[in-house]
Design a protein around this motif. Structure first.
Motif, PDB file in Angstrom:
ATOM      1  N   SER A  64      20.464 108.310-112.944  1.00  0.00           N
ATOM      2  CA  SER A  64      21.534 108.837-112.096  1.00  0.00           C
ATOM      3  C   SER A  64      22.568 107.758-111.793  1.00  0.00           C
ATOM      4  O   SER A  64      22.344 106.584-112.053  1.00  0.00           O
ATOM      5  CB  SER A  64      20.941 109.351-110.778  1.00  0.00           C
ATOM      6  N   ARG A  65      23.673 108.173-111.242  1.00  0.00           N
ATOM      7  CA  ARG A  65      24.720 107.246-110.791  1.00  0.00           C
ATOM      8  C   ARG A  65      25.249 106.352-111.912  1.00  0.00           C
ATOM      9  O   ARG A  65      25.562 105.176-111.692  1.00  0.00           O
ATOM     10  CB  ARG A  65      24.220 106.393-109.623  1.00  0.00           C
ATOM     11  N   LEU A  93      25.358 112.564-111.988  1.00  0.00           N
ATOM     12  CA  LEU A  93      24.662 113.851-111.852  1.00  0.00           C
ATOM     13  C   LEU A  93      25.489 114.897-111.124  1.00  0.00           C
ATOM     14  O   LEU A  93      25.151 116.083-111.158  1.00  0.00           O
ATOM     15  CB  LEU A  93      23.336 113.660-111.119  1.00  0.00           C
ATOM     16  N   ARG A  94      26.543 114.478-110.467  1.00  0.00           N
ATOM     17  CA  ARG A  94      27.358 115.450-109.739  1.00  0.00           C
ATOM     18  C   ARG A  94      28.231 116.254-110.690  1.00  0.00           C
ATOM     19  O   ARG A  94      28.811 117.257-110.308  1.00  0.00           O
ATOM     20  CB  ARG A  94      28.217 114.737-108.698  1.00  0.00           C
ATOM     21  N   PRO A 130      13.398 108.424-103.134  1.00  0.00           N
ATOM     22  CA  PRO A 130      14.273 109.151-102.214  1.00  0.00           C
ATOM     23  C   PRO A 130      15.738 108.898-102.544  1.00  0.00           C
ATOM     24  O   PRO A 130      16.093 107.798-102.981  1.00  0.00           O
ATOM     25  CB  PRO A 130      13.943 108.527-100.849  1.00  0.00           C
ATOM     26  N   ASN A 131      16.557 109.918-102.399  1.00  0.00           N
ATOM     27  CA  ASN A 131      18.008 109.768-102.472  1.00  0.00           C
ATOM     28  C   ASN A 131      18.521 109.403-103.866  1.00  0.00           C
ATOM     29  O   ASN A 131      19.673 109.043-104.038  1.00  0.00           O
ATOM     30  CB  ASN A 131      18.466 108.695-101.464  1.00  0.00           C
ATOM     31  N   LYS A 134      17.613 113.712-107.249  1.00  0.00           N
ATOM     32  CA  LYS A 134      16.774 114.768-107.810  1.00  0.00           C
ATOM     33  C   LYS A 134      17.342 116.158-107.534  1.00  0.00           C
ATOM     34  O   LYS A 134      17.451 116.984-108.433  1.00  0.00           O
ATOM     35  CB  LYS A 134      15.344 114.669-107.235  1.00  0.00           C
ATOM     36  N   SER A 135      17.690 116.397-106.281  1.00  0.00           N
ATOM     37  CA  SER A 135      18.181 117.740-105.927  1.00  0.00           C
ATOM     38  C   SER A 135      19.542 118.007-106.551  1.00  0.00           C
ATOM     39  O   SER A 135      19.827 119.126-106.996  1.00  0.00           O
ATOM     40  CB  SER A 135      18.257 117.890-104.402  1.00  0.00           C
ATOM     41  N   ARG A 148      18.671 121.552-101.572  1.00  0.00           N
ATOM     42  CA  ARG A 148      19.464 120.839-100.574  1.00  0.00           C
ATOM     43  C   ARG A 148      19.635 119.369-100.956  1.00  0.00           C
ATOM     44  O   ARG A 148      18.700 118.722-101.368  1.00  0.00           O
ATOM     45  CB  ARG A 148      18.784 120.929 -99.208  1.00  0.00           C
ATOM     46  N   THR A 149      20.865 118.849-100.825  1.00  0.00           N
ATOM     47  CA  THR A 149      21.113 117.448-101.143  1.00  0.00           C
ATOM     48  C   THR A 149      21.699 116.765 -99.907  1.00  0.00           C
ATOM     49  O   THR A 149      22.109 117.421 -98.964  1.00  0.00           O
ATOM     50  CB  THR A 149      22.148 117.297-102.277  1.00  0.00           C
ATOM     51  N   GLY A 150      21.745 115.449 -99.946  1.00  0.00           N
ATOM     52  CA  GLY A 150      22.319 114.744 -98.806  1.00  0.00           C
ATOM     53  C   GLY A 150      22.454 113.270 -99.080  1.00  0.00           C
ATOM     54  O   GLY A 150      21.826 112.751 -99.989  1.00  0.00           O
ATOM     55  N   GLY A 151      23.294 112.617 -98.301  1.00  0.00           N
ATOM     56  CA  GLY A 151      23.591 111.212 -98.544  1.00  0.00           C
ATOM     57  C   GLY A 151      22.546 110.248 -98.039  1.00  0.00           C
ATOM     58  O   GLY A 151      22.694 109.048 -98.161  1.00  0.00           O
ATOM     59  N   PRO A 153      18.160 109.304 -97.723  1.00  0.00           N
ATOM     60  CA  PRO A 153      16.858 109.634 -98.306  1.00  0.00           C
ATOM     61  C   PRO A 153      16.095 110.590 -97.400  1.00  0.00           C
ATOM     62  O   PRO A 153      16.266 110.552 -96.189  1.00  0.00           O
ATOM     63  CB  PRO A 153      16.146 108.284 -98.372  1.00  0.00           C
ATOM     64  N   VAL A 155      15.955 114.105 -97.709  1.00  0.00           N
ATOM     65  CA  VAL A 155      16.554 115.418 -97.474  1.00  0.00           C
ATOM     66  C   VAL A 155      15.628 116.543 -97.936  1.00  0.00           C
ATOM     67  O   VAL A 155      15.474 117.563 -97.272  1.00  0.00           O
ATOM     68  CB  VAL A 155      17.932 115.523 -98.161  1.00  0.00           C
ATOM     69  N   PRO A 174      10.025 115.924-102.772  1.00  0.00           N
ATOM     70  CA  PRO A 174      10.576 114.900-101.878  1.00  0.00           C
ATOM     71  C   PRO A 174      10.482 113.549-102.580  1.00  0.00           C
ATOM     72  O   PRO A 174       9.602 113.339-103.404  1.00  0.00           O
ATOM     73  CB  PRO A 174       9.638 114.928-100.671  1.00  0.00           C
TER      74      PRO A 174
HETATM   75  N1  GTP Z   1      28.014 108.670-107.286  1.00  0.00           N
HETATM   76  C1  GTP Z   1      26.947 109.450-107.511  1.00  0.00           C
HETATM   77  N2  GTP Z   1      26.327 110.060-106.474  1.00  0.00           N
HETATM   78  C2  GTP Z   1      25.249 110.830-106.734  1.00  0.00           C
HETATM   79  C3  GTP Z   1      24.759 111.002-108.047  1.00  0.00           C
HETATM   80  N3  GTP Z   1      23.667 111.800-107.983  1.00  0.00           N
HETATM   81  C4  GTP Z   1      23.494 112.099-106.681  1.00  0.00           C
HETATM   82  N4  GTP Z   1      24.450 111.526-105.922  1.00  0.00           N
HETATM   83  C5  GTP Z   1      24.587 111.602-104.458  1.00  0.00           C
HETATM   84  O1  GTP Z   1      23.452 110.996-103.885  1.00  0.00           O
HETATM   85  C6  GTP Z   1      23.067 111.651-102.683  1.00  0.00           C
HETATM   86  C7  GTP Z   1      21.600 112.012-102.739  1.00  0.00           C
HETATM   87  O2  GTP Z   1      21.405 113.035-103.687  1.00  0.00           O
HETATM   88  P1  GTP Z   1      20.168 114.029-103.602  1.00  0.00           P
HETATM   89  O3  GTP Z   1      20.253 114.898-104.811  1.00  0.00           O
HETATM   90  O4  GTP Z   1      20.062 114.672-102.274  1.00  0.00           O
HETATM   91  O5  GTP Z   1      18.947 113.026-103.763  1.00  0.00           O
HETATM   92  P2  GTP Z   1      17.382 113.373-103.754  1.00  0.00           P
HETATM   93  O6  GTP Z   1      16.752 112.519-104.800  1.00  0.00           O
HETATM   94  O7  GTP Z   1      17.172 114.825-103.873  1.00  0.00           O
HETATM   95  O8  GTP Z   1      16.995 112.833-102.307  1.00  0.00           O
HETATM   96  P3  GTP Z   1      15.692 113.202-101.410  1.00  0.00           P
HETATM   97  O9  GTP Z   1      15.501 114.656-101.452  1.00  0.00           O
HETATM   98  O10 GTP Z   1      16.101 112.677-100.076  1.00  0.00           O
HETATM   99  O11 GTP Z   1      14.551 112.428-101.986  1.00  0.00           O
HETATM  100  C8  GTP Z   1      24.010 112.835-102.551  1.00  0.00           C
HETATM  101  O12 GTP Z   1      25.033 112.481-101.647  1.00  0.00           O
HETATM  102  C9  GTP Z   1      24.563 113.022-103.954  1.00  0.00           C
HETATM  103  O13 GTP Z   1      25.864 113.575-103.970  1.00  0.00           O
HETATM  104  C10 GTP Z   1      25.451 110.363-109.131  1.00  0.00           C
HETATM  105  O14 GTP Z   1      25.101 110.454-110.321  1.00  0.00           O
HETATM  106  N5  GTP Z   1      26.556 109.603-108.801  1.00  0.00           N
END
Ligand code: GTP
Ligand code: MG
Length: 290
Positions: A64-65, A93-94, A130-131, A134-135, A148-151, A153, A155, A174
């Protein structure tokens, strides 16, 4: 990290052990694992002991990212993982431009592994820190915002299978932390990338350590954002950030706590530019101009 004490994370080992057990249970129900790791730290953000015996039969690594990592380094990581026989891809991933390839890789890999059940549904469990995204990944893969997603860890709390139409079913989980990493650079990397909750470390200590790491490896990026600083004159670290961003206390003294939060936020949001904190082995460590 000369000068500062070793950076540390403060885990709650009971929670971690439980989360790892739960993830392993969920993996037993799956045909494939989609493992999400952070493209800036592909080594540290992967789970050290996920390979469970026998099941699931297929694993795909999704970095990701990619938008926050150096593209050339990310490509080198992907080549390396593929050489090791691991199906890997990287993306922001967005966006939507990676999902067709991911779906194809998952279906093709599972079909190859169990050709006798090529038309059956494919259960994919999505795991990672976390964070890490995945979501977000699942929402893009199914084309809706169901997970559900969030900024921050933590969520996603409860698992549930989500149909992506077609044969693919995804299970969001999670984020799973693991307590093996507690100190030094890997610990700092997890904190800086936001892959561990801010509650398990001292933000100011993280800011200090991150400054030292970036000042040693990417000084130009810091100068571009915060301006030149006079190290010989005694000005350094978070003090620079505090002064340049106007984080000053009542008597004009630098407020390093606020500066640390700003530095971390600038790093996490890409305002300092893309960073690949970890590079595949054998490549030279990154230093600007060197
Ligand atoms: N810049 C960037 N932001 C991303 C990317 N993937 C996810 N994000 C951001 O990272 C944050 C966390 O994303 P989630 O999908 O909620 O992460 P998660 O792994 O599900 O987190 P938990 O459920 O807390 O374990 C969000 O604000 C997303 O918009 C990416 O590839 N690039
Ligand atoms: Mg989530």
């Amino acid at each position: 990290m000369q000068g500062s004490p070793m950076f540390e994370l403060h885990w709650y080992p009971g929670h971690m052990a439980q989360a790892v057990r739960t993830t392993r249970e969920l993996m037993r129900l799956a045909d494939a694992v989609l493992e999400v790791a952070d493209a800036r730290i592909p080594f540290t953000s992967r789970h050290p002991n996920l390979p469970a015996s026998g099941r699931p039969i297929v694993r795909v690594l999704l970095l990701s990212r990619a938008d926050l990592a150096e593209p050339g380094v990310t490509r080198a990581w992907i080549r390396r993982f593929r050489r090791e026989g691991l199906v890997a891809l990287a993306a922001d991933l967005r966006r939507d431009d990676w999902t067709a390839q991911a779906r194809k890789l998952l279906s093709a890999s599972v079909n190859r592994a169990r050709p006798w059940a090529a038309r059956q549904e494919i259960r994919v469990v999505v795991v990672g820190l976390p964070n890490v995204g995945k979501s977000t990944a699942i929402n893009r893969l199914i084309g809706k915002a169901k997970a559900r997603t969030g900024g921050r860890p933590g969520v996603t709390r409860r698992p549930g299978w989500i149909s992506a139409g077609g044969r693919l079913l995804f299970l969001d989980t999670p984020g799973v932390l693991w307590p093996q990493i507690t100190r030094g650079k890997p610990a700092l990397y997890l904190a800086a990338t936001g892959c561990v909750p801010d509650e398990v470390f001292d933000v100011q200590a993280a800011g200090r350590a991150l400054w030292e790491e970036l000042a040693a490896r990417f000084p130009e990026r810091l100068k571009a954002r915060y301006g030149l600083w006079d190290e010989a004159g005694g000005e350094r670290g978070l003090e620079v950030v505090a002064r340049r961003t106007g984080c000053l206390g009542r008597y004009g003294e630098p407020d390093e706590a606020r500066a640390a939060a700003i530095l971390l936020n600038d790093f996490r949001t890409g305002r300092l530019g893309p960073f690949s904190l970890e590079r595949p082995p054998k490549e030279q460590p990154s230093t600007e101009g060197g």
